[in-house]
Every structure is written in structure tokens, then in C-alpha cells.
Scaffold this motif. Structure first.
Motif, PDB file in Angstrom:
ATOM      1  N   SER A 114       0.818  -1.220   0.000  1.00  0.00           N
ATOM      2  CA  SER A 114       0.000   0.000   0.000  1.00  0.00           C
ATOM      3  C   SER A 114       0.850   1.269   0.000  1.00  0.00           C
ATOM      4  O   SER A 114       0.314   2.370   0.099  1.00  0.00           O
ATOM      5  N   VAL A 117       0.002   4.280  -2.369  1.00  0.00           N
ATOM      6  CA  VAL A 117      -1.248   4.939  -1.988  1.00  0.00           C
ATOM      7  C   VAL A 117      -1.032   5.787  -0.735  1.00  0.00           C
ATOM      8  O   VAL A 117      -1.548   6.909  -0.632  1.00  0.00           O
ATOM      9  N   TYR A 118      -0.268   5.263   0.221  1.00  0.00           N
ATOM     10  CA  TYR A 118       0.059   6.032   1.417  1.00  0.00           C
ATOM     11  C   TYR A 118       0.821   7.311   1.036  1.00  0.00           C
ATOM     12  O   TYR A 118       0.528   8.405   1.539  1.00  0.00           O
ATOM     13  N   LEU A 120       0.895   8.904  -1.790  1.00  0.00           N
ATOM     14  CA  LEU A 120       0.003   9.815  -2.500  1.00  0.00           C
ATOM     15  C   LEU A 120      -0.882  10.567  -1.512  1.00  0.00           C
ATOM     16  O   LEU A 120      -1.097  11.779  -1.643  1.00  0.00           O
ATOM     17  N   GLY A 121      -1.383   9.851  -0.504  1.00  0.00           N
ATOM     18  CA  GLY A 121      -2.230  10.488   0.498  1.00  0.00           C
ATOM     19  C   GLY A 121      -1.491  11.514   1.328  1.00  0.00           C
ATOM     20  O   GLY A 121      -1.996  12.610   1.580  1.00  0.00           O
ATOM     21  N   SER A 124      -0.661  14.583  -0.894  1.00  0.00           N
ATOM     22  CA  SER A 124      -1.839  15.407  -1.192  1.00  0.00           C
ATOM     23  C   SER A 124      -2.223  16.266   0.007  1.00  0.00           C
ATOM     24  O   SER A 124      -2.610  17.434  -0.157  1.00  0.00           O
ATOM     25  N   ILE A 176      -7.135  15.067  -6.360  1.00  0.00           N
ATOM     26  CA  ILE A 176      -7.391  13.991  -5.409  1.00  0.00           C
ATOM     27  C   ILE A 176      -8.464  14.440  -4.432  1.00  0.00           C
ATOM     28  O   ILE A 176      -8.290  15.423  -3.714  1.00  0.00           O
ATOM     29  N   THR A 179      -8.408  10.445   0.527  1.00  0.00           N
ATOM     30  CA  THR A 179      -7.680   9.193   0.703  1.00  0.00           C
ATOM     31  C   THR A 179      -8.035   8.621   2.068  1.00  0.00           C
ATOM     32  O   THR A 179      -8.287   9.366   3.017  1.00  0.00           O
ATOM     33  N   MET A 181      -6.558   5.744   4.809  1.00  0.00           N
ATOM     34  CA  MET A 181      -5.435   4.866   5.128  1.00  0.00           C
ATOM     35  C   MET A 181      -5.704   4.140   6.441  1.00  0.00           C
ATOM     36  O   MET A 181      -6.100   4.756   7.428  1.00  0.00           O
TER      37      MET A 181
END
Length: 223
Positions: A114, A117-118, A120-121, A124, A176, A179, A181
Motif C-alpha cells: 500500500s 497509496v500512502y 500519495l495520500g 496530497s 485527489i 484518501t 489509510m
């Protein structure tokens, strides 16, 4: 409201392709078994001279070119990886230097599958909060070097390569949106690499015990 918008993407993978037919000669498995359960027909494998930055840097450069953004415009670099070139400095710092992002904040983020994705979060949120305007996010793994090639339950799954995106602050109604997490540390031993850290530091005994390799209870991870 400020949002983080993806401006460009990039990728980089090793030249070598390891096919299921080759794996059939290495471990007790078959092409049909692998394809039926995973859909994988081949995976890219790095050479002994290549590391995470070998692919992270060209992926980042490709994303910058795709976005039409210069390296010196970047003020944040995050590399999501659990197979960094070395424990320190961070692979993100190597990327930051290579793309010419002088003075940019740079750090690695280790969250396994992950991780991108982490990253990116996190990026952002930093952009939304105003502390960053232009970020390069790279997901890079060289999992072949921490794979036990005698363990058919894991060696058929993992490969090497990198992907990257350029994020930039925008006040347009796009980007975005959100997100989410989450983590569950109680399941840590379902997929982990026990050796090489401070608990089982590098030693001949640790290496011979195959602790610095991916250990996974596949059926339970799947569930």
C-alpha cells in the motif's frame, strides 16, 4: 480549496523478464497454477548491479517530462519502498539530487503493497495544507532481492520496477478528492521480512536462516 492534481506519470522496469516456464524449472509449480491463481505470466527482475534508485530515478524523470515540469520546481519527493538502496540516506534523497530538486523535502515511506497509496495520500495533504506546491511521488521495489527463490509460495508473485507521478497544487475543481489509510498490526506476521532490521540485525546466522527474505502465509493474506 487547494487540491493536489496529478500532472504526469512515469515508469521504469528492468529489461529481464522471468517467465512462468522458467519458474517451473526452479520450483515445484506450473504455469497453469500461477496464472489461475494470480494472473501473472511474467515478472521483471533487476540485475545484481541494479537497485531501487536504478528505476525510481528514470521513473521520476519520465513523470516530470510527461507533466512538463522542471526538477527545480519540485519541493517534495516521497519514495514509497521497503527495498531502498540502503538504510540511509533515503532513496528519495537520491531521487531528489538526480532530478535537480535542490532544497526539496525528501523522505522514504515504507508501507509495503500500500506504500504508493500512502505516499500519495501524505503528499496530497501536504499540498492541501500549503507546505508543498509540487511533489514527485515514486513507488519503487526490488523485491527479487529479498525473495526466497526456493519458496514457491512467494517467488512466483514478486518482481521489480518503479512508477511515479507529479502532483501540483490547483484551485480548480479537480484533483485527489480523498484518501483513506488504515492498518492492522495484529496481522503483521502474515507477510513480513523478519531479518535485517534491529530485531535480527545482519549476520551470517541470520542470512543462513533465511530471515532477510519475504515470509508469507498466502492463504491468510488472501483472506
Amino acid at each position: 480549496l487547494v487540491k493536489a492534481r496529478i500532472l504526469g506519470t512515469g515508469r521504469s522496469v528492468p529489461d529481464r523478464r522471468l517467465t512462468n516456464a522458467e519458474l517451473e524449472k526452479m520450483v515445484d509449480t506450473t504455469n497453469d497454477w500461477i496464472v489461475t491463481r494470480t494472473g501473472i505470466q511474467e515478472r521483471r527482475i533487476a540485475s545484481s548491479e541494479e537497485s531501487a534508485s536504478s528505476f525510481a530515478i528514470p521513473a521520476a524523470m519520465a513523470a516530470l517530462a510527461d507533466a512538463g515540469v522542471a526538477g527545480d520546481e519540485v519541493d517534495l519527493v516521497i519514495c514509497a519502498t521497503v527495498t531502498s538502496d540502503m538504510l540511509f540516506p533515503a532513496t528519495s534523497s537520491l531521487i531528489q539530487n538526480a532530478i535537480g530538486a535542490r532544497g526539496a523535502a525528501a523522505f522514504d515511506l515504507g508501507a509495503g503493497c500500500s506504500g504508493f497509496v500512502y505516499a500519495l495520500g501524505v503528499a496530497s495533504k501536504l499540498i492541501e495544507g500549503g507546505s508543498s506546491k509540487t511533489a514527485v511521488i515514486v513507488g519503487a521495489e526490488i523485491l527479487s532481492k529479498v525473495t526466497d527463490w526456493e519458496d514457491r509460495g512467494t517467488c512466483v508473485l514478486f518482481g521489480d520496477g518503479a512508477g511515479a507521478v507529479v502532483l501540483r497544487a490547483t484551485d480548480e475543481d479537480r484533483g485527489i478528492l480523498h484518501t483513506a489509510m488504515h492498518s492492522d498490526g495484529s496481522l503483521a506476521e502474515l507477510i513480513h521480512m523478519p531479518g535485517g532490521g534491529s530485531k535480527h540485525p545482519p549476520s551470517r546466522e541470520v542470512y543462513e536462516s533465511k530471515l532477510p527474505f519475504i515470509k508469507m502465509r498466502g492463504n491468510e493474506v488472501f483472506k
